[in-house]
Write an enzyme that holds these catalytic residues in place. Structure first.
Site, PDB file in Angstrom:
ATOM      1  N   GLN A  47       1.075  -1.374   0.216  1.00  0.00           N
ATOM      2  CA  GLN A  47      -0.291   0.081   0.142  1.00  0.00           C
ATOM      3  C   GLN A  47       1.085   0.876  -0.052  1.00  0.00           C
ATOM      4  O   GLN A  47       2.140   1.094   0.362  1.00  0.00           O
ATOM      5  CB  GLN A  47      -1.047   0.548   1.233  1.00  0.00           C
ATOM      6  CG  GLN A  47      -1.878   1.343   1.529  1.00  0.00           C
ATOM      7  CD  GLN A  47      -3.015   0.420   2.517  1.00  0.00           C
ATOM      8  OE1 GLN A  47      -3.318   0.108   2.684  1.00  0.00           O
ATOM      9  NE2 GLN A  47      -2.735   2.076   3.642  1.00  0.00           N
ATOM     10  N   ASP A  48       0.511   2.243  -1.127  1.00  0.00           N
ATOM     11  CA  ASP A  48       0.821   3.326  -0.733  1.00  0.00           C
ATOM     12  C   ASP A  48       0.279   4.736  -0.417  1.00  0.00           C
ATOM     13  O   ASP A  48      -1.183   4.349  -0.857  1.00  0.00           O
ATOM     14  CB  ASP A  48       1.620   3.499  -2.311  1.00  0.00           C
ATOM     15  CG  ASP A  48       3.059   3.047  -2.654  1.00  0.00           C
ATOM     16  OD1 ASP A  48       3.573   1.936  -1.564  1.00  0.00           O
ATOM     17  OD2 ASP A  48       3.167   3.825  -3.972  1.00  0.00           O
ATOM     18  N   HIS A  62       2.390   6.704  16.044  1.00  0.00           N
ATOM     19  CA  HIS A  62       1.537   5.796  15.403  1.00  0.00           C
ATOM     20  C   HIS A  62       1.694   4.621  14.971  1.00  0.00           C
ATOM     21  O   HIS A  62       3.103   4.471  14.992  1.00  0.00           O
ATOM     22  CB  HIS A  62       0.547   6.144  13.764  1.00  0.00           C
ATOM     23  CG  HIS A  62      -0.133   7.705  13.973  1.00  0.00           C
ATOM     24  ND1 HIS A  62      -0.033   8.307  13.444  1.00  0.00           N
ATOM     25  CD2 HIS A  62      -1.097   8.256  15.314  1.00  0.00           C
ATOM     26  CE1 HIS A  62      -0.826   9.673  13.766  1.00  0.00           C
ATOM     27  NE2 HIS A  62      -1.687   9.557  14.465  1.00  0.00           N
ATOM     28  N   LYS A  72       7.153   0.819   7.535  1.00  0.00           N
ATOM     29  CA  LYS A  72       7.080   2.046   6.902  1.00  0.00           C
ATOM     30  C   LYS A  72       8.641   2.285   5.367  1.00  0.00           C
ATOM     31  O   LYS A  72       9.214   2.661   6.208  1.00  0.00           O
ATOM     32  CB  LYS A  72       6.183   2.581   7.160  1.00  0.00           C
ATOM     33  CG  LYS A  72       4.965   2.288   7.674  1.00  0.00           C
ATOM     34  CD  LYS A  72       4.984   3.720   8.892  1.00  0.00           C
ATOM     35  CE  LYS A  72       2.966   3.817   9.213  1.00  0.00           C
ATOM     36  NZ  LYS A  72       2.944   4.568  10.016  1.00  0.00           N
ATOM     37  N   HIS A 119       5.190   5.646  14.693  1.00  0.00           N
ATOM     38  CA  HIS A 119       6.144   6.809  13.687  1.00  0.00           C
ATOM     39  C   HIS A 119       5.166   7.827  13.740  1.00  0.00           C
ATOM     40  O   HIS A 119       3.272   8.218  14.240  1.00  0.00           O
ATOM     41  CB  HIS A 119       5.581   5.927  12.148  1.00  0.00           C
ATOM     42  CG  HIS A 119       6.458   7.051  11.564  1.00  0.00           C
ATOM     43  ND1 HIS A 119       5.217   7.122  10.359  1.00  0.00           N
ATOM     44  CD2 HIS A 119       7.451   7.486  10.783  1.00  0.00           C
ATOM     45  CE1 HIS A 119       6.249   7.933   9.662  1.00  0.00           C
ATOM     46  NE2 HIS A 119       7.282   8.268   9.889  1.00  0.00           N
ATOM     47  N   TYR A 132       4.519   7.609   1.818  1.00  0.00           N
ATOM     48  CA  TYR A 132       5.092   6.219   2.824  1.00  0.00           C
ATOM     49  C   TYR A 132       4.104   5.044   2.033  1.00  0.00           C
ATOM     50  O   TYR A 132       3.072   4.957   1.182  1.00  0.00           O
ATOM     51  CB  TYR A 132       5.178   6.279   3.441  1.00  0.00           C
ATOM     52  CG  TYR A 132       3.650   6.622   4.597  1.00  0.00           C
ATOM     53  CD1 TYR A 132       2.883   5.335   5.141  1.00  0.00           C
ATOM     54  CD2 TYR A 132       3.257   8.048   4.416  1.00  0.00           C
ATOM     55  CE1 TYR A 132       1.264   5.620   5.876  1.00  0.00           C
ATOM     56  CE2 TYR A 132       1.534   8.064   5.217  1.00  0.00           C
ATOM     57  CZ  TYR A 132       0.804   6.992   5.989  1.00  0.00           C
ATOM     58  OH  TYR A 132      -0.105   6.631   6.232  1.00  0.00           O
ATOM     59  N   ASP A 170      -4.966  13.153  17.907  1.00  0.00           N
ATOM     60  CA  ASP A 170      -3.506  12.939  18.423  1.00  0.00           C
ATOM     61  C   ASP A 170      -2.444  13.734  19.705  1.00  0.00           C
ATOM     62  O   ASP A 170      -2.306  13.672  19.976  1.00  0.00           O
ATOM     63  CB  ASP A 170      -2.557  13.983  16.944  1.00  0.00           C
ATOM     64  CG  ASP A 170      -2.306  12.546  15.987  1.00  0.00           C
ATOM     65  OD1 ASP A 170      -2.315  11.766  16.441  1.00  0.00           O
ATOM     66  OD2 ASP A 170      -1.687  13.000  15.332  1.00  0.00           O
TER      67      ASP A 170
END
Length: 190
Positions: A47-48, A62, A72, A119, A132, A170
């Site tokens: 997955q990008d 996260h 990642k 991260h 990512y 967050d």
């Protein structure tokens, strides 16, 4: 061709691509599965993702819990960020330690964050476009996070306190000592 630099934490890597530039601009190979496997590790990215953020945004810290843990490979295509990986593997000699690296459109660096790490990043330019690759699919039911400003982590986000912008989510994560940690140092990073 890439140059891979080890960091102070095993498995976390800084990747510097070879840039070919002339009066027209530049070219570089941003990813080669063969070279990545030879120089970093064997993994399959599935997955990008891409995000755009304005100056002062702090995202993180996260991680994805098993069975949806993720490694990642991150980079910035526009702007500048401070990117951070925190070791959250129970029993690790570097537990609670972090690596921070500046990623920018000018330095073209990439940062490899293996499984077992939280991260996050902070935007240091007017805006940043962040890309990512992940080696597992995102699963919202598997989200985990720790407080970006946990004083025990000692991260200098390089963004003045009055300029920081966070999502409501967050701004409410637990400190590392209170978080649900599901990673074991003896498990594979990849």
């Amino acid at each position: 061709m890439i140059e891979v630099k080890d960091t102070s934490i095993e498995g976390v890597k800084i990747i510097e691509p070879r840039i070919f530039g002339d009066s027209r601009g530049y070219f570089f190979e941003s990813f080669s599965a063969r070279e990545f496997e030879e120089k970093v590790c064997k993994t399959t990215f599935v997955q990008d993702n891409e995000s755009k953020s304005i100056a002062g945004v702090v995202r993180g810290l996260h991680y994805q819990k098993p069975p949806f843990t993720q490694s990642k490979l991150v980079r910035v295509v526009k702007g500048r960020v401070l990117d951070v990986a925190v070791d959250i593997r129970k029993g690790s000699p570097t537990f609670g330690k972090h690596v921070a690296v500046e990623l920018s459109e000018d330095n073209h660096r990439q940062f490899f964050v293996p499984r077992g790490f939280a991260h996050g990043f902070a935007v240091l330019s007017d805006e940043a476009v962040f890309q990512y690759k992940c080696d597992n699919y995102y699963a919202p039911q598997s989200e985990g996070a720790i407080a970006w400003d946990d004083p025990d982590l000692g991260i200098d986000w390089m963004v003045p306190k009055e300029n920081r912008i966070l999502s409501e989510k967050d701004s409410k994560h637990p400190r590392l000592k209170d978080a649900e940690l599901v990673f074991d140092y003896n498990e594979s990073l990849y």
